[in-house]
Design a protein around this motif. Structure first.
Motif, PDB file in Angstrom:
ATOM      1  N   SER A   1      37.206  42.362  49.335  1.00  0.00           N
ATOM      2  CA  SER A   1      36.805  42.308  48.246  1.00  0.00           C
ATOM      3  C   SER A   1      37.543  41.021  47.611  1.00  0.00           C
ATOM      4  O   SER A   1      38.787  41.183  47.524  1.00  0.00           O
ATOM      5  CB  SER A   1      36.707  43.340  47.213  1.00  0.00           C
TER       6      SER A   1
ATOM      7  N   ASP B   1      37.257  38.327  43.889  1.00  0.00           N
ATOM      8  CA  ASP B   1      36.485  38.064  42.983  1.00  0.00           C
ATOM      9  C   ASP B   1      37.059  36.873  42.375  1.00  0.00           C
ATOM     10  O   ASP B   1      36.134  36.244  41.012  1.00  0.00           O
ATOM     11  CB  ASP B   1      36.493  39.038  42.050  1.00  0.00           C
ATOM     12  N   THR B   2      38.034  36.370  42.674  1.00  0.00           N
ATOM     13  CA  THR B   2      38.699  35.220  41.674  1.00  0.00           C
ATOM     14  C   THR B   2      39.774  34.409  42.882  1.00  0.00           C
ATOM     15  O   THR B   2      40.317  34.991  43.815  1.00  0.00           O
ATOM     16  CB  THR B   2      39.357  35.372  40.589  1.00  0.00           C
TER      17      THR B   2
ATOM     18  N   SER C   1      32.154  39.540  46.330  1.00  0.00           N
ATOM     19  CA  SER C   1      32.533  39.455  44.850  1.00  0.00           C
ATOM     20  C   SER C   1      31.516  39.965  43.948  1.00  0.00           C
ATOM     21  O   SER C   1      30.429  40.024  44.037  1.00  0.00           O
ATOM     22  CB  SER C   1      32.433  37.990  44.911  1.00  0.00           C
TER      23      SER C   1
ATOM     24  N   ASN D   1      35.084  36.097  35.066  1.00  0.00           N
ATOM     25  CA  ASN D   1      35.100  34.973  36.542  1.00  0.00           C
ATOM     26  C   ASN D   1      33.664  34.409  36.879  1.00  0.00           C
ATOM     27  O   ASN D   1      33.508  34.053  37.966  1.00  0.00           O
ATOM     28  CB  ASN D   1      35.575  35.964  37.712  1.00  0.00           C
TER      29      ASN D   1
ATOM     30  N   LEU E   1      34.414  29.988  44.596  1.00  0.00           N
ATOM     31  CA  LEU E   1      34.276  31.115  45.734  1.00  0.00           C
ATOM     32  C   LEU E   1      33.478  30.920  46.810  1.00  0.00           C
ATOM     33  O   LEU E   1      34.014  30.869  48.078  1.00  0.00           O
ATOM     34  CB  LEU E   1      33.742  32.300  44.952  1.00  0.00           C
TER      35      LEU E   1
ATOM     36  N   LEU F   1      30.208  35.025  52.164  1.00  0.00           N
ATOM     37  CA  LEU F   1      30.181  35.455  50.983  1.00  0.00           C
ATOM     38  C   LEU F   1      29.045  36.356  50.550  1.00  0.00           C
ATOM     39  O   LEU F   1      28.095  35.903  50.909  1.00  0.00           O
ATOM     40  CB  LEU F   1      30.571  34.238  50.074  1.00  0.00           C
TER      41      LEU F   1
ATOM     42  N   PHE G   1      27.878  38.096  47.011  1.00  0.00           N
ATOM     43  CA  PHE G   1      27.809  38.311  45.229  1.00  0.00           C
ATOM     44  C   PHE G   1      27.057  39.836  45.238  1.00  0.00           C
ATOM     45  O   PHE G   1      26.081  39.963  45.693  1.00  0.00           O
ATOM     46  CB  PHE G   1      27.449  37.308  44.393  1.00  0.00           C
TER      47      PHE G   1
END
Ligand code: SAM
Ligand code: SF4
Length: 329
Positions: free
Chosen positions: A120, A122-123, A160, A167, A174, A185, A187
């Protein structure tokens, strides 16, 4: 087999190894943490392996994913993975982690039989990381990702969650970062599963919005439209492929009709859905001497009662009393 009354078959088992965590992601836990489960209530490593073996060897589970809380905090993780990989028929064994500690553990886990890992992230901004997760650990996560690739746990996937005003501006960075490093990736829409019960639909960055954010910078074409199956992510080829990005619209594009998941909490409860309001206590049965047949029968009954969908859009929707970290995300 684990079949529910709508004919869905659960083959994907998610096992929470602990409800504890070393981060405090805002969409999951309050900054002060939670009251952790008392140790005697947690399944022991032997109990976990016994239940997983029943799932795999008697009930048709083909994929076992270890999660939490933060599964890398569980000391016996490598042994649990090794025992899982020795089951017959051998299941796929995967892990969802925040990546802290993976730099050290990726190689032993791969050696023990771990097939894949989701990390994980996220930023990419250290300050945003601290704001979002309340700990200054971004470098550890990035080291963990790199170690996962070196250990051959590929394709390494990144999960993410975008939060409005926190974010959301990082959707494009990302994806660029993931393309550069060969990470896949995905989301995930923020779901009402935080311990603080602070989720609000208006604050959620929807799948449509995520695609809108990405479309400005990338050419996205749906990969194999209509072939989503039980996979929650809708996959898109990026700039002609082969790289892909996934969007998991758990709330606005639910995939409940094709769900193949069942969950075992760290304290030995079977949950047939993340959003279930009822659990089935295998730990009590196991500790009072139940046979494998008896445990399997209880498990089958627990899955049989699965509801058709999570009902987040129903006026009567109730957020489960356990947060994501205690259920096993
Ligand atoms: N600690 C590990 C981690 O963060 O990957 C494993 C457990 S965590 C609960 C599993 C996944 O659930 C993470 O990818 C996390 O981003 C996601 N998650 C947690 N709370 C969420 C929420 N409210 N909505 C959507 N995803 C969430
Ligand atoms: Fe911990 Fe994972 Fe929850 Fe973040 S999402 S607080 S890393 S359990």
């Amino acid at each position: 087999m684990l079949v529910d009354s709508f004919g869905r078959v659960a083959t994907d088992l998610r096992v929470s190894l602990t409800d504890r965590c070393n981060l405090r992601c805002a969409y999951c836990m309050p900054p002060e943490g939670l009251d952790w489960l008392p140790k005697p209530e947690l399944l022991t490593a032997d109990e976990i392996v016994r239940l997983v073996a029943i799932g795999v060897e008697r009930l048709g589970v083909t994929e076992v994913r270890y999660t939490g809380g933060e599964p890398l905090l569980r000391r016996e993780l490598v042994e649990i993975v090794a025992a899982t990989a020795r089951l017959s028929p051998r299941p796929q064994v995967s892990l969802t982690t925040n990546g802290i500690g993976l730099a050290r553990l990726a190689a032993p886990l791969a050696e023990a039989g771990l097939d894949r890992v989701n990390v994980s992230l996220d930023t990419l901004d250290r300050d945003v990381f601290v704001r979002l997760a309340h700990r200054d650990r971004l470098p550890d996560v990035l080291d963990g990702l790199a170690a996962a690739v070196r250990a051959g746990l590929t394709p390494v996937k990144i999960n993410s969650v975008l939060m409005r005003g926190v974010n959301e501006h990082e959707a494009v960075p990302l994806l660029r970062f993931s393309l550069e490093h060969g990470y896949e990736l995905r989301f995930i829409e923020q779901m009402p599963l935080d311990a603080q019960h602070g989720w609000r639909r208006e604050d959620m960055i929807t799948a449509d919005e995520i695609l809108g954010l990405l479309n400005g910078s990338f050419d996205l074409v749906e990969d194999e439209p209509g072939r989503r199956g039980s996979a929650p992510a809708e996959l898109f080829l990026v700039d002609g492929g082969p790289a892909r990005v996934g969007v998991i619209g758990s709330v606005t594009r639910p995939f409940c009709g094709a769900c193949d998941r069942v969950r075992l909490t760290a304290d030995g409860q079977i949950r047939n859905c993340l959003f279930a309001t009822e659990e089935s206590d295998l730990r009590a049965a196991l500790r009072s001497g139940a046979s494998d047949d008896d445990l399997a029968a209880r498990w089958i009954a627990a899955v049989g009662g699965k509801k058709p969908g999570h009902g987040i859009d129903d006026p009567s929707f109730l957020q489960p009393s356990r947060p994501m970290s205690a259920i096993g995300g």
